[in-house]
Each structure stands twice: as C-alpha cells, then as structure tokens.
Write an enzyme that holds these catalytic residues in place. Structure first.
Site, PDB file in Angstrom:
ATOM      1  N   CYS A  82       0.839  -1.202   0.000  1.00 25.08           N
ATOM      2  CA  CYS A  82       0.000   0.000   0.000  1.00 25.08           C
ATOM      3  C   CYS A  82       0.871   1.248   0.000  1.00 25.08           C
ATOM      4  O   CYS A  82       1.356   1.676   1.056  1.00 25.08           O
ATOM      5  CB  CYS A  82      -0.924  -0.026   1.219  1.00 25.08           C
ATOM      6  SG  CYS A  82      -1.990   1.423   1.317  1.00 25.08           S
ATOM      7  N   CYS A 116      -0.530   4.112   2.141  1.00 25.59           N
ATOM      8  CA  CYS A 116      -0.351   3.950   3.596  1.00 25.59           C
ATOM      9  C   CYS A 116       1.108   4.168   3.991  1.00 25.59           C
ATOM     10  O   CYS A 116       1.398   4.790   5.002  1.00 25.59           O
ATOM     11  CB  CYS A 116      -0.757   2.544   4.047  1.00 25.59           C
ATOM     12  SG  CYS A 116      -2.160   1.848   3.198  1.00 25.59           S
ATOM     13  N   ASP A 117       2.047   3.653   3.202  1.00 25.00           N
ATOM     14  CA  ASP A 117       3.441   3.561   3.669  1.00 25.00           C
ATOM     15  C   ASP A 117       4.430   4.445   2.921  1.00 25.00           C
ATOM     16  O   ASP A 117       5.569   4.594   3.363  1.00 25.00           O
ATOM     17  CB  ASP A 117       3.927   2.102   3.543  1.00 25.00           C
ATOM     18  CG  ASP A 117       3.063   1.137   4.343  1.00 25.00           C
ATOM     19  OD1 ASP A 117       2.478   1.588   5.344  1.00 25.00           O
ATOM     20  OD2 ASP A 117       2.964  -0.048   3.969  1.00 25.00           O
TER      21      ASP A 117
END
Ligand code: FAD
Ligand code: NAP
Length: 305
Positions: free
Chosen positions: A130, A133-134
């Site tokens: 992701c 997200c990261d």
C-alpha cells in the site's frame, strides 16, 4: 429478520445498501474493517464520473454518508459462512448470527503475494502492499515496485513524490496498465523499468530490506540491486473463502453471476470485484451494486405475493 444483508462495504456493497435502503427494505451492511474497501489504498482517483479527481478515502466517505439517511444498519464483523434454512439465510459471523431473506456478497478482492523468500520476513519492514499507507516512510530512498498493471504503475507514480527513484520490475516487456497511466510513467524521470524480470528474493539485515535479487526470465541472468523498499502489486485474489462451500465460484474462486447479479443460489447475489468479471473498477462495482439493490427488492416483492 433482514430483507437483505450486504457483506462488505466497498463501493459495490455501499451502493447496493443505498439502493435497497431507498426501496424501504430492512438492510444490514456487514464490514470487518473500514468502509471504502480497496479505495482506501489509493490517493488519486480520476476515472470516477463526477469528480476531476478525488482521494479514495474521500470518495469512500461520500458513498457512506447517505446510508444512515436510508436506515441501513452498520454491523462490524467478519462473515464466516452462510447457512441456508429453506428460503432463510443465516449469516454466521465470528460472534453473531443474522437472519435474512437475501444476501448480497461484496467482499471484493485482496492483493496477491509474490511468494518469494524474504517477502514475509520483511513485511512492514520494507515490503509493502500500500503506497498510500506507507509511501511517506520511504523519503529519499530507492524503491522497487513489482507488477505491470494499473496498480503497480499508478502507485509507482505516487511514490515518486517521496522516493529518490522508483524502479518497476515486470515479468514481460509490455505493461498491462491503461495507456494513459503508462504514458505518465514513461514520461516521469524518476521512474525506470526492468523488463522481462522477476523478483527471486528480498534480502536485508536484522531490521530492514536492503537489496533484491532479480532474474531476467529470457537470459536467466541474476542480479542483486539495492532498494530501501519493495511495493508489491501483482494482482488480486477473490475474498471467497467464507462462501467456498456454496458452489457458486469458478475454479479460481471468482463468483459467477448473471446480468441480474444472481448467483446459482436463489436469493444470493454477488457484485463488484468478487465476481468473475473483466473490468474491476469503482464504476463497475457501483453499477453492479445498483442492479443487485434493485433486484433484491424485486425478489422480496415476489416472495410476498
Ligand atoms: P472492495 O473495495 O475490495 O471492498 C470489499 C470490502 O469487503 C472490504 O471493505 C473488505 O474489508 C470487506 N470484506 C471482505 N471480506 C469480508 C468478510 N468475510 N466479512 C466482512 N467484510 C468483508 N478503481 C478505479 O475505478 N479507479 C482507480 O483509480 C482505482 N485505483 C486503485 C488503486 C489501488 C491501489 C487498488 C488496490 C485498486 C484500485 N481500483 C481503482 C480498483 C477499485 O478500488 C476496486 O475495483 C473496487 O474497490 C472494488 O470494489 P468492491 O466493493 O467490489 O470491493
Ligand atoms: P492486474 O491488472 O491483475 O495486474 C497484475 C500485474 O502483476 C500484471 O502486470 C501481471 O503480469 C503481474 N503479475 C502477476 N503475478 C505476478 C507474479 N507472480 N510475479 C510478477 N508479476 C506478476 O492487477 P492490479 O494492477 O492490481 O489491478 C487490479 C484491478 O484494479 C484491475 O482491474 C485494474 O484495472 C483495477 N485498477 C484500476 C485502476 C485505475 O483505473 N486507475 C488503478 C488500479 C487498479 P502480466 O501483465 O504478465 O499478467
């Protein structure tokens, strides 16, 4: 007793719940995580009509907002299995049983794993699925993205805002991604490509990913290159374990339906990415949801007659 229980609150499930709720049916929407499904994993959506561009989480919120107005019950939980008792379906979750006249399956799909040594060891320590997200954790680093579809190429573009460089490794010499996305990647100076190649192993120290062994499938040549992070986008698998015993899936696990979103089981519908389907998009998921929401209304009206 519900008229319909929708399983999964991605764009497909939220649309089905909206249509069924607006038809005055008693509707529950069962979700095991946060509303929005896979949309939550992308920062930039620009192929959903009505928006020039919008982030996935923002679109998820927009789709969720009207559900309350139409009396949809939100239930937090995971579908474990469905039991049929004549025309009644029992939705068995980890800690509840819901009874309903119809079920709409909208559990979507999950990212596929690469299945190479090091992937599991370094999961969340340099291996990610992701970018949204990261990505921000990888500022100034050299990143590897694995895959050649829309997700790989689009998320590689997203990562360029943080990374020093982004390398896309693809097992063929042509991308699968839509042309407009490909063109952007080819024009981006931070993105480079390794063609005809697969990841053999992800390596690192006790803490984090440091390098990746990559094999050219045509020449068999193996090289080890330094990367601070590996983002894996090699496709999707259907989330159909909980309904595997119903006999409604194809060999790969995708659910087979007709145009009305009916499965081979009466009163059980399937919509969105979980279906055997060529195009897995938000717009198609929403379209399927509208059809199923209307079809359960027709089914229940016929039951009552
Ligand atoms: P999903 O979005 O997968 O939602 C399924 C929901 O079901 C999830 O919330 C899940 O938690 C829940 N669930 C699963 N199993 C259970 C269970 N047993 N019990 C309870 N709940 C369960 N499409 C576009 O059109 N444009 C884009 O720009 C775009 N970008 C994308 C970027 C990325 C990185 C990814 C991964 C996908 C992208 N897509 C895009 C594809 C799009 O997100 C999907 O096609 C769409 O989300 C499918 O919707 P769905 O409702 O069928 O399933
Ligand atoms: P996908 O389209 O199935 O692409 C997966 C990619 O990974 C393919 O290029 C495939 O190679 C490669 N691959 C598969 N297994 C591999 C392995 N073991 N090792 C190395 N490479 C492997 O999956 P996706 O990109 O995640 O997209 C999923 C769905 O979401 C699609 O329907 C897509 O259109 C949609 N989506 C849409 C958007 C958008 O509209 N902007 C954005 C993201 C996703 P091959 O090409 O050789 O098969």
């Amino acid at each position: 007793m519900y008229d319909t229980v929708v399983i999964g609150a991605g764009p497909a499930g939220m649309t089905a719940a909206l249509y069924a709720g607006r038809s005055n049916l008693k509707v529950a929407l069962l979700e095991r995580g946060i509303y929005g499904g896979q949309m939550n994993n992308t920062a930039e959506i620009e192929n959903y009509p009505g928006y020039d561009h919008i982030s996935g989480p923002a679109l998820a919120e927009k789709m969720f907002e009207p559900l309350e107005k139409f009396g949809v019950d939100h239930i937090f939980g995971t579908l474990v299995r469905i039991e049929e008792d004549g025309p009644i379906k029992k939705i068995i979750t980890e800690d509840d049983v819901l009874e309903t006249k119809t079920v709409i399956l909208a559990m979507g799909a999950k990212h596929r794993l690469l299945g190479v040594p090091g992937e599991d060891t370094y999961n969340s320590r340099g291996v990610s699925y992701c970018a949204v997200c990261d990505g921000a954790f990888f500022r100034g680093q050299k990143l590897l993205v694995v895959g050649g579809g829309d997700s790989a190429v689009e998320e590689a573009l997203f990562l360029t805002q943080f990374a020093e460089s982004v390398t896309i490794v693809h097992r063929r010499d042509q991308l699968r991604a839509q042309k407009v996305i490909q063109d952007r990647a080819f024009a981006n100076e931070k993105i480079n490509f390794i063609w005809d190649s697969v990841v053999e192993e992800i390596k690192g120290d006790d803490l984090r990913v440091q390098s990746v062994r990559i094999k050219n499938v045509k020449t068999e040549e193996v090289s080890e290159l330094d990367f601070g992070g590996v983002f894996v986008y090699v496709g999707l698998d259907p989330m159909t374990d909980s309904v595997a015993d119903l006999g409604i899936t194809d060999e790969a696990g995708w659910i087979i339906t007709n145009e009305k979103m009916e499965t081979s089981k009466s009163g059980i519908y399937a919509i969105g990415d979980i279906r055997q389907n060529q195009l897995r998009q938000i717009a198609t998921a929403v379209g399927n949801g509208a059809v199923a929401g209307q079809e359960v209304y027709n089914y229940i009206t016929e039951l009552a007659e």
